[in-house]
Design an enzyme around this catalytic site. Sequence first.
Site, PDB file in Angstrom:
ATOM      1  N   VAL A 197      15.553  -5.225 -12.289  1.00 22.21           N
ATOM      2  CA  VAL A 197      16.668  -4.993 -11.362  1.00 22.21           C
ATOM      3  C   VAL A 197      17.581  -6.226 -11.287  1.00 22.21           C
ATOM      4  O   VAL A 197      18.809  -6.106 -11.413  1.00 22.21           O
ATOM      5  CB  VAL A 197      16.155  -4.618  -9.952  1.00 22.21           C
ATOM      6  CG1 VAL A 197      17.317  -4.501  -8.982  1.00 22.21           C
ATOM      7  CG2 VAL A 197      15.361  -3.321  -9.992  1.00 22.21           C
ATOM      8  N   ALA A 217      13.166 -10.538  -6.094  1.00 16.92           N
ATOM      9  CA  ALA A 217      11.813 -10.930  -6.526  1.00 16.92           C
ATOM     10  C   ALA A 217      10.828 -10.238  -5.592  1.00 16.92           C
ATOM     11  O   ALA A 217      10.703  -9.016  -5.635  1.00 16.92           O
ATOM     12  CB  ALA A 217      11.667 -12.442  -6.516  1.00 16.92           C
ATOM     13  N   LYS A 234       3.314   7.767   0.690  1.00 17.25           N
ATOM     14  CA  LYS A 234       2.875   6.639  -0.137  1.00 17.25           C
ATOM     15  C   LYS A 234       1.430   6.855  -0.515  1.00 17.25           C
ATOM     16  O   LYS A 234       0.642   7.415   0.274  1.00 17.25           O
ATOM     17  CB  LYS A 234       2.983   5.317   0.649  1.00 17.25           C
ATOM     18  CG  LYS A 234       3.123   4.111  -0.233  1.00 17.25           C
ATOM     19  CD  LYS A 234       4.534   4.000  -0.783  1.00 17.25           C
ATOM     20  CE  LYS A 234       4.761   2.821  -1.665  1.00 17.25           C
ATOM     21  NZ  LYS A 234       6.181   2.717  -2.065  1.00 17.25           N
ATOM     22  N   LEU A 270      14.807 -12.327 -11.878  1.00 11.32           N
ATOM     23  CA  LEU A 270      15.585 -11.725 -12.969  1.00 11.32           C
ATOM     24  C   LEU A 270      14.724 -10.727 -13.731  1.00 11.32           C
ATOM     25  O   LEU A 270      14.629 -10.763 -14.957  1.00 11.32           O
ATOM     26  CB  LEU A 270      16.111 -12.837 -13.890  1.00 11.32           C
ATOM     27  CG  LEU A 270      17.009 -13.862 -13.187  1.00 11.32           C
ATOM     28  CD1 LEU A 270      17.294 -15.046 -14.102  1.00 11.32           C
ATOM     29  CD2 LEU A 270      18.311 -13.218 -12.718  1.00 11.32           C
ATOM     30  N   GLY A 271      14.073  -9.838 -12.992  1.00  8.64           N
ATOM     31  CA  GLY A 271      13.312  -8.757 -13.613  1.00  8.64           C
ATOM     32  C   GLY A 271      14.259  -7.632 -13.973  1.00  8.64           C
ATOM     33  O   GLY A 271      15.472  -7.843 -14.133  1.00  8.64           O
ATOM     34  N   LYS A 291      14.156   5.647   4.499  1.00  9.91           N
ATOM     35  CA  LYS A 291      14.952   5.388   3.286  1.00  9.91           C
ATOM     36  C   LYS A 291      15.565   6.689   2.753  1.00  9.91           C
ATOM     37  O   LYS A 291      16.750   6.731   2.406  1.00  9.91           O
ATOM     38  CB  LYS A 291      14.024   4.759   2.246  1.00  9.91           C
ATOM     39  CG  LYS A 291      14.676   4.336   0.980  1.00  9.91           C
ATOM     40  CD  LYS A 291      13.700   3.467   0.184  1.00  9.91           C
ATOM     41  CE  LYS A 291      14.240   3.145  -1.174  1.00  9.91           C
ATOM     42  NZ  LYS A 291      13.446   2.125  -1.855  1.00  9.91           N
ATOM     43  N   THR A 304      18.741   1.487  -9.437  1.00 10.30           N
ATOM     44  CA  THR A 304      18.583   0.537  -8.320  1.00 10.30           C
ATOM     45  C   THR A 304      19.637  -0.568  -8.424  1.00 10.30           C
ATOM     46  O   THR A 304      20.287  -0.924  -7.430  1.00 10.30           O
ATOM     47  CB  THR A 304      17.166  -0.073  -8.325  1.00 10.30           C
ATOM     48  OG1 THR A 304      16.231   0.989  -8.221  1.00 10.30           O
ATOM     49  CG2 THR A 304      16.966  -1.026  -7.157  1.00 10.30           C
TER      50      THR A 304
HETATM   51  P1  NAD Z   1      10.227  -7.106 -11.678  1.00 12.89           P
HETATM   52  O1  NAD Z   1       8.774  -7.329 -11.537  1.00 12.89           O
HETATM   53  O2  NAD Z   1      10.765  -6.527 -12.961  1.00 12.89           O
HETATM   54  O3  NAD Z   1      11.023  -8.463 -11.426  1.00 12.89           O
HETATM   55  C1  NAD Z   1      10.687  -9.413 -10.457  1.00 12.89           C
HETATM   56  C2  NAD Z   1      11.154 -10.777 -10.983  1.00 12.89           C
HETATM   57  O4  NAD Z   1      10.988 -11.730  -9.942  1.00 12.89           O
HETATM   58  C3  NAD Z   1      10.356 -11.258 -12.184  1.00 12.89           C
HETATM   59  O5  NAD Z   1      11.234 -11.683 -13.206  1.00 12.89           O
HETATM   60  C4  NAD Z   1       9.555 -12.429 -11.610  1.00 12.89           C
HETATM   61  O6  NAD Z   1       9.264 -13.438 -12.572  1.00 12.89           O
HETATM   62  C5  NAD Z   1      10.490 -12.930 -10.529  1.00 12.89           C
HETATM   63  N1  NAD Z   1       9.858 -13.730  -9.475  1.00 12.89           N
HETATM   64  C6  NAD Z   1       8.660 -13.564  -8.886  1.00 12.89           C
HETATM   65  N2  NAD Z   1       8.462 -14.517  -7.958  1.00 12.89           N
HETATM   66  C7  NAD Z   1       9.565 -15.287  -7.956  1.00 12.89           C
HETATM   67  C8  NAD Z   1       9.972 -16.429  -7.216  1.00 12.89           C
HETATM   68  N3  NAD Z   1       9.182 -16.979  -6.280  1.00 12.89           N
HETATM   69  N4  NAD Z   1      11.179 -16.960  -7.452  1.00 12.89           N
HETATM   70  C9  NAD Z   1      11.988 -16.432  -8.399  1.00 12.89           C
HETATM   71  N5  NAD Z   1      11.670 -15.347  -9.125  1.00 12.89           N
HETATM   72  C10 NAD Z   1      10.469 -14.799  -8.912  1.00 12.89           C
HETATM   73  O7  NAD Z   1      10.643  -6.202 -10.435  1.00 12.89           O
HETATM   74  P2  NAD Z   1      11.916  -5.256 -10.276  1.00 12.89           P
HETATM   75  O8  NAD Z   1      11.542  -3.868 -10.654  1.00 12.89           O
HETATM   76  O9  NAD Z   1      13.114  -5.914 -10.899  1.00 12.89           O
HETATM   77  O10 NAD Z   1      12.099  -5.238  -8.694  1.00 12.89           O
HETATM   78  C11 NAD Z   1      12.600  -6.369  -7.981  1.00 12.89           C
HETATM   79  C12 NAD Z   1      12.356  -6.161  -6.495  1.00 12.89           C
HETATM   80  O11 NAD Z   1      13.028  -4.974  -6.068  1.00 12.89           O
HETATM   81  C13 NAD Z   1      10.875  -5.941  -6.124  1.00 12.89           C
HETATM   82  O12 NAD Z   1      10.645  -6.525  -4.872  1.00 12.89           O
HETATM   83  C14 NAD Z   1      10.750  -4.422  -6.025  1.00 12.89           C
HETATM   84  O13 NAD Z   1       9.727  -4.036  -5.125  1.00 12.89           O
HETATM   85  C15 NAD Z   1      12.117  -4.046  -5.481  1.00 12.89           C
HETATM   86  N6  NAD Z   1      12.541  -2.686  -5.840  1.00 12.89           N
HETATM   87  C16 NAD Z   1      12.622  -2.315  -7.148  1.00 12.89           C
HETATM   88  C17 NAD Z   1      13.029  -1.021  -7.484  1.00 12.89           C
HETATM   89  C18 NAD Z   1      13.144  -0.565  -8.919  1.00 12.89           C
HETATM   90  O14 NAD Z   1      13.795   0.450  -9.183  1.00 12.89           O
HETATM   91  N7  NAD Z   1      12.566  -1.295  -9.883  1.00 12.89           N
HETATM   92  C19 NAD Z   1      13.378  -0.100  -6.463  1.00 12.89           C
HETATM   93  C20 NAD Z   1      13.310  -0.523  -5.131  1.00 12.89           C
HETATM   94  C21 NAD Z   1      12.879  -1.829  -4.831  1.00 12.89           C
END
Ligand code: NAD
Length: 341
Positions: free
Chosen positions: A176, A230, A77, A173-174, A65, A144
Site C-alpha cells: 500500500v 506500516a 472477523k 513502503l509495503g 467501516k 486501498t
Molecule cells: P505490508 O506488510 O505490505 O507493508 C508494511 C511495510 O511497513 C513493510 O514494508 C514493512 O517493512 C514496513 N514497516 C514495518 N515496521 C516499520 C517501521 N517501524 N517503520 C517503517 N516501516 C515499517 O502491508 P500493507 O498491505 O502495505 O499494509 C500497510 C498497512 O495498511 C497495514 O497496517 C495494514 O494492516 C493496513 N491495511 C492494508 C490494506 C491492504 O489492502 N493491504 C487494507 C487496509 C489496511
Amino acid sequence: MAAPIGDDCEHLRVVWDRESRAQVIVAVHDTRLGPAHGGIRRWTYQDAAAAQQDAVALARAMTWKCALAEVPAGGGKAVIVDRPDLDREAAYRVAGRVVEELGGAFYTGPDVNTTAADLRVVAAETRFVATDADDGPGDLAAATADGVLHALTALADRLETPLDRLRCLVQGLGVVGFGLCERLARRGASLLVCDIVPERVAAAVRQFGAREVAADEALTTAADVFAPCALGGAITAEVARSLPVRGVCGAANNVFADAAAAQVAHSRGLLVVPDFVANAGALIQGALWNLQQVRVEPQRLERIGRTVAELLERAAVDDRPPAEIALALARERVESAGGAS
Ligand code: NAD
C-alpha cells in the site's frame, strides 16, 4: 454477572480442533447492512479471552467501516490462535469449515499473518473467501492505495495546500505505502519515506525522487501530512504532543495508541482522517465482488474522498475529532437499516 464477551455480536463461534491444536474464533458482529466481511488474523494471545475480545473488537470495527464505505455489508472477523504446536494448514482448513457453516453470513479474506497460500487452503473448504485467483476481485492493495489518495486529497484541500505543494511523509513502503507514493508522485507531491527494509526506501528514492527519513525519525520529522502505512500504535499521547505535521492520513489501522493520544492530536488542531475511512478501498472492491460480482470502477473509490471532506467539515463545525463523528454516523446508518441493537 458480567456480560459475556461479544454480547453485541450476532454470533460468536469458538471452535477447538484437537488434531490441529487450532482454536478458531469467528465473530459476526452485525449483518443489518449485509453479510459480514472480515479477514482471518493469526496471532498469539495471552489467553482465550484475549483472543475472543480481539475478534469481537475487530469485527465491530468492520461494521463501522462497511457503513461508512457505503457497501451492503456488515462486520465480522476470524481469529486463529497461533501457538508453537499449531498445524497451520489444518488450522486454516478448520477456519474454512467454520466459515462455510455460516452459510454466507460471513465472507473472509486476508489479515495479519494470513497469506495468499493460506487463503487457498481456506478456499478448498468454503465458497465465502476472496483469494488471489484470476477470477477474483482484482488488486485489493491497489484499491486501498487509491482510496488513501482520495482521502489525502480531501485532507490537502482542508489544509489549503494542493497536492503539488504538499510534503507527505509515508511510513512503510509495503504494497500500500509504495503504491501510495507512486500515486502521490504522479500528482507532484514531495515525498519523505521510511521503511525498515532499506531496498524499499532505495526504490522509492530512485523512482519518485523521495527523500529518505530514518525509520526512528519518522515521528519527529516535519512534513505537512504523516501517512502511516506500516503498523498501528505508533502515535502515543507523548508523540502526539510534538508530532510536527498538520494532518494524519494513511492505511495503517489504529495508528493512535489509545483514545488519549487521539485527543491530544485533536486538541493541538491536527486533522486526523479516521483510518477505517481512508483504508476502505480493499473492502469496497472485495465486498462488491463477493456480493454483486462487479469490479468497482475507479470512480467508486472517489466516494472515500467525499466522505472525508464531509467528516472534516463536520468535525470543524462541532469541534470534535473526525473519528468520533465517523463512528456516530456509522452507528446511525446501521441502526436505521434495521432498528437499534
Ligand atoms: P505490508 O506488510 O505490505 O507493508 C508494511 C511495510 O511497513 C513493510 O514494508 C514493512 O517493512 C514496513 N514497516 C514495518 N515496521 C516499520 C517501521 N517501524 N517503520 C517503517 N516501516 C515499517 O502491508 P500493507 O498491505 O502495505 O499494509 C500497510 C498497512 O495498511 C497495514 O497496517 C495494514 O494492516 C493496513 N491495511 C492494508 C490494506 C491492504 O489492502 N493491504 C487494507 C487496509 C489496511
